[in-house]
Design an enzyme around this catalytic site. Structure first.
Site, PDB file in Angstrom:
ATOM      1  N   ARG A 151     -12.290  13.182   5.154  1.00 32.94           N
ATOM      2  CA  ARG A 151     -10.956  13.790   5.229  1.00 32.94           C
ATOM      3  C   ARG A 151     -10.607  14.471   3.918  1.00 32.94           C
ATOM      4  O   ARG A 151      -9.988  15.535   3.893  1.00 32.94           O
ATOM      5  CB  ARG A 151      -9.916  12.709   5.549  1.00 32.94           C
ATOM      6  CG  ARG A 151     -10.007  12.176   6.967  1.00 32.94           C
ATOM      7  CD  ARG A 151      -9.272  10.857   7.094  1.00 32.94           C
ATOM      8  NE  ARG A 151      -7.877  10.962   6.719  1.00 32.94           N
ATOM      9  CZ  ARG A 151      -7.220  10.077   5.963  1.00 32.94           C
ATOM     10  NH1 ARG A 151      -7.833   9.005   5.503  1.00 32.94           N
ATOM     11  NH2 ARG A 151      -5.965  10.244   5.671  1.00 32.94           N
TER      12      ARG A 151
ATOM     13  N   ASP B   2     -13.499   3.390   7.484  1.00 35.19           N
ATOM     14  CA  ASP B   2     -12.533   4.084   6.620  1.00 35.19           C
ATOM     15  C   ASP B   2     -13.214   4.685   5.403  1.00 35.19           C
ATOM     16  O   ASP B   2     -12.886   5.783   4.973  1.00 35.19           O
ATOM     17  CB  ASP B   2     -11.401   3.161   6.173  1.00 35.19           C
ATOM     18  CG  ASP B   2     -10.394   3.930   5.320  1.00 35.19           C
ATOM     19  OD1 ASP B   2      -9.880   4.957   5.817  1.00 35.19           O
ATOM     20  OD2 ASP B   2     -10.149   3.563   4.167  1.00 35.19           O
TER      21      ASP B   2
ATOM     22  N   HIS C 191       0.850  -1.196   0.000  1.00 34.47           N
ATOM     23  CA  HIS C 191       0.000   0.000   0.000  1.00 34.47           C
ATOM     24  C   HIS C 191       0.882   1.240   0.000  1.00 34.47           C
ATOM     25  O   HIS C 191       1.916   1.269   0.640  1.00 34.47           O
ATOM     26  CB  HIS C 191      -0.918   0.016   1.226  1.00 34.47           C
ATOM     27  CG  HIS C 191      -2.130   0.872   1.041  1.00 34.47           C
ATOM     28  ND1 HIS C 191      -3.309   0.384   0.507  1.00 34.47           N
ATOM     29  CD2 HIS C 191      -2.350   2.179   1.286  1.00 34.47           C
ATOM     30  CE1 HIS C 191      -4.199   1.366   0.450  1.00 34.47           C
ATOM     31  NE2 HIS C 191      -3.645   2.464   0.922  1.00 34.47           N
TER      32      HIS C 191
ATOM     33  N   LYS D 198      -7.592  -0.967   6.718  1.00 34.13           N
ATOM     34  CA  LYS D 198      -7.974  -1.723   5.504  1.00 34.13           C
ATOM     35  C   LYS D 198      -7.100  -2.952   5.339  1.00 34.13           C
ATOM     36  O   LYS D 198      -7.570  -4.029   4.994  1.00 34.13           O
ATOM     37  CB  LYS D 198      -7.807  -0.842   4.254  1.00 34.13           C
ATOM     38  CG  LYS D 198      -8.912   0.179   4.078  1.00 34.13           C
ATOM     39  CD  LYS D 198      -8.928   0.732   2.664  1.00 34.13           C
ATOM     40  CE  LYS D 198      -7.775   1.657   2.355  1.00 34.13           C
ATOM     41  NZ  LYS D 198      -7.878   2.997   2.892  1.00 34.13           N
TER      42      LYS D 198
END
Ligand code: URA
Length: 425
Positions: free
Chosen positions: A173, A166, A87, A192
């Site tokens: 956000r 999330d 990621h 995640k």
């Protein structure tokens, strides 16, 4: 417990206790805590930060907002395989996931990649892949597992079952100026990755203006926090801090980045993208005990075959033409000299062209973006075309072009800072 008191506590620099964290993450996910209160808290966290204990608890609460998958019994061709994922903390021109995921799946392992959409000036893997006609980001758990067992690779959205906190927080956000908070970045990514059930994880922590935390010290801190969270949750986690002061590759946007990835999968493509993809692949392979050369599989077509299988399995047509922008405009070098591109400015130009969102839930323009014809360090002559803006809406072109022009600098030899993607630590 009430939301106002929690917001005030963080605003005043106090540490939140476990019950408060669990309550507010759960309340926001279920819609009991409204977005205005979560926005205020996110801003307070941005300014006040969180202790390692608070970040770990916040991440755990996000994981617990859904189910945590167990992929330890996953098989391919009847054999148990390890799972490994990668990621990125978000950068400009970073489409490494599109190449790395199918590349890794050419070994006996599986890559259960949960990805996100564009955040601010950075592109999102899902937005990029949706430029491929027919490709779907939303898969239920059974389909996701079936595709993983059949192809070894899946890239999908975290649905209602996986870290739903999330999904809600990410969108909030994105439109409240709170993305660069280290606790929020770490919890978003790690929740995640823990929920998706991967056994090992390699983090690409971006550093430089394309990153949400441009400073090296902040990138190191983000890496430290995420590795600690992953390790504590039983995921073998490592991190590379990599350069993103200038865009990675030559394409920034959605379809244009997919096209660049297809070039890489065909054995070509920009060297900085290839080098970073291979460095991350090597790290991921090492995490599951494999010592091999990833470059070979980009050159010999195995990674391309794997990509095509992965795209088809998610409804995409790997042979379909990618969307092409109705409007393009060129940017020419104002002077002669050595070129540099500022990653943030190029990312913002692509965003202004329509590749990203300014409101939650907005659809992105798959054809929008920027193509760089000259990259950091290239010598250029005055008047030479150095980049092209692509947009579906002609009204977006002037602002994108102005932003792009301000990201460009032409200096004396020795001005350039080296390529993107270099592993710094
Ligand atoms: N990627 C994520 O999943 N979350 C972030 O906050 C940033 C990048």
């Amino acid at each position: 417990i009430d939301a106002v008191r929690i917001i005030e506590a963080k605003r005043d620099g106090n540490e939140l206790d476990d019950d408060e964290i669990d309550w507010i993450v759960d309340g926001y996910t279920r819609g009991v805590v409204p977005p205005e209160q979560m926005s205020a808290l996110a801003m307070a966290v941005y300014f006040r930060g969180m202790t390692d204990r608070e970040i770990a608890r916040w991440t755990a609460a996000m994981v617990d907002s859904g189910t945590r998958l167990d992929l330890s019994d996953l098989t391919r061709a009847g054999r148990r395989v390890p799972t490994v994922d990668k990621h990125s903390t978000g950068g400009v021109g970073d489409s490494v996931t599109l190449v790395l995921t199918p590349l890794l799946a050419t070994w006996e392992l599986a890559v259960p990649q949960l990805s996100g959409r564009g955040l601010g000036h950075t592109g999102g893997t899902l937005d990029k892949l949706e430029a491929i006609p027919g490709w779907r980001a939303d898969l239920d758990a059974a389909t996701r597992r079936r595709i993983l067992e059949e192809t070894g690779a899946v890239i999908c959205a975290a649905g209602a079952d996986l870290a739903p906190a999330d999904r809600a927080l990410y969108a909030l956000r994105d439109v409240t100026g709170t993305v660069p908070s280290i606790p929020m970045l770490a919890a978003s990514i790690m929740s995640k990755k823990i929920a998706e059930g991967t056994g090992a994880l390699v983090l690409d922590v971006k550093c430089g203006s394309g990153a949400f935390r441009p400073d090296r010290a902040d990138a190191d801190e983000l890496a430290r926090v995420m590795v600690a969270i992953g390790t504590a949750a039983g995921v073998r986690t490592s991190a590379l801090v990599t350069a993103n002061h200038t865009p990675l590759g030559r394409a920034v946007g959605n379809a244009v980045e997919v096209a660049e990835c297809v070039e890489i999968l065909a054995g070509g493509g920009p060297p900085d993208m290839v080098d970073l993809t291979c460095a991350l692949a090597q790290e991921a392979l090492a995490a599951v005990g494999i010592d091999d050369d990833p470059r070979e599989r980009l050159r010999d077509g195995r990674a391309m075959d794997s990509f095509r299988a992965m795209i088809s399995a998610q409804g995409g047509d790997p042979d379909a033409a990618l969307p092409v922008a109705a409007h393009t405009e060129e940017l020419r070098a104002p002077d002669s000299g050595e070129l540099t591109w500022d990653a943030l400015g190029v990312g913002r130009a692509s965003w202004l062209a329509g590749a990203g969102r300014t409101r939650p839930g907005e659809t992105v323009d798959p054809a929008a973006g920027v193509l760089l014809h000259r990259v950091e360090g290239d010598p250029v002559r005055a008047g030479e075309v150095v980049a092209t803006v692509h947009a579906g809406d002609p009204g977006r072109v002037p602002a994108a072009l102005t932003e792009l022009a301000s990201a460009l600098e032409i200096g004396a030899p020795g001005t350039a800072r080296g390529p993107a993607g270099v592993v710094l630590g």
